[in-house]
Motif scaffolding. Structure first.
Motif, mmCIF file in Angstrom:
data_model
loop_
_atom_site.group_PDB
_atom_site.id
_atom_site.type_symbol
_atom_site.label_atom_id
_atom_site.label_comp_id
_atom_site.label_asym_id
_atom_site.label_seq_id
_atom_site.Cartn_x
_atom_site.Cartn_y
_atom_site.Cartn_z
ATOM 1 N N LYS A 205 -5.415 -2.708 -3.299
ATOM 2 C CA LYS A 205 -6.189 -3.039 -2.094
ATOM 3 C C LYS A 205 -6.760 -1.785 -1.440
ATOM 4 O O LYS A 205 -7.194 -1.826 -0.284
ATOM 5 C CB LYS A 205 -5.312 -3.794 -1.089
ATOM 6 N N LEU A 206 -6.759 -0.686 -2.198
ATOM 7 C CA LEU A 206 -7.333 0.592 -1.753
ATOM 8 C C LEU A 206 -6.608 1.157 -0.539
ATOM 9 O O LEU A 206 -7.208 1.868 0.274
ATOM 10 C CB LEU A 206 -8.835 0.443 -1.467
ATOM 11 N N ARG A 207 -5.330 0.840 -0.412
ATOM 12 C CA ARG A 207 -4.532 1.387 0.684
ATOM 13 C C ARG A 207 -3.781 2.623 0.189
ATOM 14 O O ARG A 207 -3.257 2.636 -0.932
ATOM 15 C CB ARG A 207 -3.544 0.340 1.208
ATOM 16 N N GLN A 208 -3.696 3.612 1.026
ATOM 17 C CA GLN A 208 -3.005 4.848 0.687
ATOM 18 C C GLN A 208 -1.547 4.774 1.143
ATOM 19 O O GLN A 208 -1.260 4.310 2.251
ATOM 20 C CB GLN A 208 -3.689 6.043 1.357
ATOM 21 N N SER A 209 -0.652 5.220 0.263
ATOM 22 C CA SER A 209 0.766 5.302 0.622
ATOM 23 C C SER A 209 1.274 6.689 0.263
ATOM 24 O O SER A 209 0.768 7.341 -0.655
ATOM 25 C CB SER A 209 1.584 4.229 -0.109
ATOM 26 N N TYR A 210 2.290 7.120 0.984
ATOM 27 C CA TYR A 210 2.861 8.450 0.765
ATOM 28 C C TYR A 210 4.387 8.361 0.767
ATOM 29 O O TYR A 210 4.978 7.838 1.715
ATOM 30 C CB TYR A 210 2.395 9.418 1.855
ATOM 31 N N GLY A 211 4.989 8.855 -0.302
ATOM 32 C CA GLY A 211 6.443 8.841 -0.381
ATOM 33 C C GLY A 211 7.032 7.469 -0.587
ATOM 34 O O GLY A 211 8.192 7.244 -0.224
ATOM 35 N N VAL A 212 6.257 6.539 -1.145
ATOM 36 C CA VAL A 212 6.717 5.169 -1.346
ATOM 37 C C VAL A 212 6.816 4.837 -2.832
ATOM 38 O O VAL A 212 7.833 4.333 -3.304
ATOM 39 C CB VAL A 212 5.790 4.167 -0.628
ATOM 40 N N TRP A 213 5.756 5.105 -3.575
ATOM 41 C CA TRP A 213 5.713 4.819 -5.007
ATOM 42 C C TRP A 213 6.181 6.044 -5.799
ATOM 43 O O TRP A 213 5.869 7.184 -5.454
ATOM 44 C CB TRP A 213 4.302 4.455 -5.449
ATOM 45 N N GLY A 214 6.913 5.793 -6.886
ATOM 46 C CA GLY A 214 7.280 6.864 -7.797
ATOM 47 C C GLY A 214 6.089 7.301 -8.642
ATOM 48 O O GLY A 214 5.096 6.576 -8.779
ATOM 49 N N GLN A 215 6.192 8.470 -9.217
ATOM 50 C CA GLN A 215 5.102 9.039 -10.011
ATOM 51 C C GLN A 215 5.444 8.966 -11.494
ATOM 52 O O GLN A 215 6.525 9.376 -11.921
ATOM 53 C CB GLN A 215 4.836 10.490 -9.620
ATOM 54 N N SER A 216 4.518 8.437 -12.285
ATOM 55 C CA SER A 216 4.733 8.302 -13.720
ATOM 56 C C SER A 216 4.462 9.613 -14.436
ATOM 57 O O SER A 216 3.557 10.374 -14.071
ATOM 58 C CB SER A 216 3.825 7.208 -14.294
ATOM 59 N N ARG A 217 5.238 9.869 -15.481
ATOM 60 C CA ARG A 217 4.974 11.043 -16.312
ATOM 61 C C ARG A 217 3.734 10.859 -17.178
ATOM 62 O O ARG A 217 3.229 11.812 -17.744
ATOM 63 C CB ARG A 217 6.193 11.310 -17.204
ATOM 64 N N PHE A 218 3.273 9.625 -17.302
ATOM 65 C CA PHE A 218 2.090 9.362 -18.116
ATOM 66 C C PHE A 218 0.810 9.887 -17.477
ATOM 67 O O PHE A 218 -0.224 9.953 -18.132
ATOM 68 C CB PHE A 218 1.942 7.854 -18.355
ATOM 69 N N SER A 219 0.867 10.238 -16.188
ATOM 70 C CA SER A 219 -0.350 10.680 -15.504
ATOM 71 C C SER A 219 -0.962 11.913 -16.153
ATOM 72 O O SER A 219 -2.179 12.095 -16.145
ATOM 73 C CB SER A 219 -0.050 10.951 -14.021
ATOM 74 N N SER A 220 -0.137 12.776 -16.755
ATOM 75 C CA SER A 220 -0.654 13.973 -17.405
ATOM 76 C C SER A 220 -1.050 13.736 -18.851
ATOM 77 O O SER A 220 -1.521 14.653 -19.524
ATOM 78 C CB SER A 220 0.399 15.089 -17.346
ATOM 79 N N LEU A 221 -0.866 12.506 -19.353
ATOM 80 C CA LEU A 221 -1.214 12.195 -20.737
ATOM 81 C C LEU A 221 -2.438 11.299 -20.860
ATOM 82 O O LEU A 221 -2.855 10.970 -21.966
ATOM 83 C CB LEU A 221 -0.032 11.490 -21.424
ATOM 84 N N GLU A 222 -3.029 10.903 -19.748
ATOM 85 C CA GLU A 222 -4.159 9.967 -19.795
ATOM 86 C C GLU A 222 -5.293 10.507 -20.656
ATOM 87 O O GLU A 222 -5.750 9.857 -21.599
ATOM 88 C CB GLU A 222 -4.662 9.683 -18.377
ATOM 89 N N GLN A 223 -5.768 11.713 -20.339
ATOM 90 C CA GLN A 223 -6.903 12.263 -21.049
ATOM 91 C C GLN A 223 -6.540 12.631 -22.480
ATOM 92 O O GLN A 223 -7.347 12.477 -23.399
ATOM 93 C CB GLN A 223 -7.435 13.504 -20.305
#
Length: 451
Positions: A205-223
């Motif tokens: 819904k295009l809402r920004q959150s901070y310190g709520v969702w965990g971060q995936s290790r896949f983010s650095s493997l997308e490209q």
């Protein structure tokens, strides 16, 4: 041109034109590589994902190396032990044992460790009631979940930008503004997450959150994964478009014919017969060709550049991000700081970290079970839950450790025997006393004469 040749040419002209034999269905399928690559090409070109979790789903689905790495780490969650003797009383032990048997506890642990790697989050809905306890743990689809604070308690849409982000996980909404929307308070959810303290996240819904969702290790493997499939698809398509085999017909097949038109007709008939022969073959049959027909194979090894080095580099990147050891040519890969620690040590440390997050969720699960049962307790009253060591000590290493500890005067005899799994001795509570006197005399000096 001879007299009879004129009549022969006219007779040929009056005949029905020869119809070429078309290729069969199997050849059409072999040429239709876009159908084979449809999913991976969509994956590398399409950026219209609802959120990052859709992209991560495709990455695990289509990439075998990623899938294998995630699966191998997730299965380590199946090796655990619960020490019920550490519980405060029998009521706590019985309540926890009852829950472990009724909620598919093994599947919960494995799925949690997998989701932490892929999504950086694992969200589960607790099902139960007061007096009965937890009866089920339902895993919720990450990509259909949105997390809101008190502003979204009623399920109505609201705006949250970087100036007013969502900073608390008060409510979890399943299929927000969709069919069968469901809102769950935080007390009914077990949310496991990694690296969430300083993570910015934008939901569907295009809402920004901070310190709520965990971060995936896949983010650095997308490209990296997208480039990998771009390279593989292009190489296979190029190889398929190039000629691998061709047929030659020797001149002896038409050297007895003097008319050029008859020669052309004869060559066409030969080609039609060869096509019919190949189309009628089974996979285990070899064609028997006339002596004047030869089948040639084309070596494409030097025609298309070899991309194995590039694919190996992509595999090393996957191993480095997921901390899965890879050994090739005697050199360990997958470690960012290979000069100080080897890949196995980094892998064990990273997996232990994920397991510690799962352990926190298990402790909360135990506590919630006792709360629903109405059993008063503290965290220290719960049974002890631990995962089995990832790198187990060999019997030789245990023996070395026990002997060194005993000889150094650090361990007692019984403590050393316990390390190697032997029964204690009645006189084994003493240590070796280290003598203050040097065990060796002074070394002789240079040019020193004996007495």
């Amino acid at each position: 041109m001879g007299f009879f040749d004129r009549f022969r040419r006219n007779a040929v002209a009056a005949e029905v034109p020869i119809q070429r034999v078309g290729s069969n269905v199997s050849l059409s399928v072999a040429a239709g590589l876009p159908n084979i690559f449809e999913e991976t090409e969509k994956f590398q070109n399409d950026t219209n994902f609802k959120n990052k979790f859709d992209l991560y789903d495709n990455m695990v689905k289509l990439d075998p190396e990623l899938n294998g790495a995630v699966r191998s780490v997730a299965l380590t969650a199946n090796n655990y032990r619960i020490n019920y003797d550490k519980a405060k009383n029998g009521a706590i032990r019985n309540a926890i044992a009852e829950m472990v048997e009724s909620v598919d506890f093994d599947d919960f642990l494995i799925n949690a460790l997998r989701n932490l790697q892929v999504y950086g989050n694992d969200i589960n809905k607790l099902v139960g009631r007061t007096g009965v306890g937890i009866t089920a743990v339902q895993s919720l689809p990450i990509r259909q979940i949105t997390i809101v604070d008190n502003r979204g308690a009623n399920g109505l849409p609201f705006t949250a930008d970087e100036n007013s982000p969502i900073m608390s996980n008060d409510f979890y909404i399943l299929r927000e503004q969709g069919i069968d929307t469901m809102v769950f308070p935080r007390a009914e959810i077990v949310h496991l997450r990694t690296d969430y303290k300083s993570n910015w996240f934008e939901d569907t819904k295009l809402r920004q959150s901070y310190g709520v969702w965990g971060q995936s290790r896949f983010s650095s493997l997308e490209q990296v994964v997208r480039v990998k499939y771009n390279s593989m698809n292009n190489r296979i398509a190029l190889e398929d478009s190039m000629t691998k085999q061709f047929i030659t017909i020797d001149k002896s097949a038409i050297e007895h014919i003097t008319d050029p038109d008859e020669q052309s007709e004869r060559l066409g008939i030969i080609m039609d017969e060869v096509v019919k022969l190949f189309e009628g073959l089974r996979g285990d049959q070899m064609p028997i060709l006339p002596s004047y027909v030869s089948l040639h194979h084309v070596d494409l090894n030097n025609t298309i550049p070899d991309n194995s080095g590039f694919l190996d580099m992509v595999g090393a990147n996957v191993a480095a991000v997921l901390h899965v050891p890879r050994v090739a040519a005697g050199q360990e890969r997958g470690s960012t700081f290979a000069a100080t620690y080897n890949a196995n040590m980094w892998a064990n440390t990273a997996i232990s970290r994920l397991q510690s997050i799962v352990k926190q969720g298990v402790i909360r699960l135990f506590s919630k079970q006792l709360e629903l049962k109405g059993i008063p307790h503290k965290i220290k009253d719960l049974p002890e839950f631990n995962f089995e060591p990832i790198a187990e000590e060999s019997p030789m290493e245990s023996m070395k450790r026990s002997v060194m500890g005993y000889q150094a005067g650090i361990l007692t005899l019984n403590q050393s025997l316990d390390i190697i799994g032997m029964q204690p001795e009645s006189v084994g509570n003493s240590r070796i006393e280290k003598s203050s006197k040097p065990t060796m005399g002074e070394l002789p000096r240079t040019n020193e004469q004996g007495d």
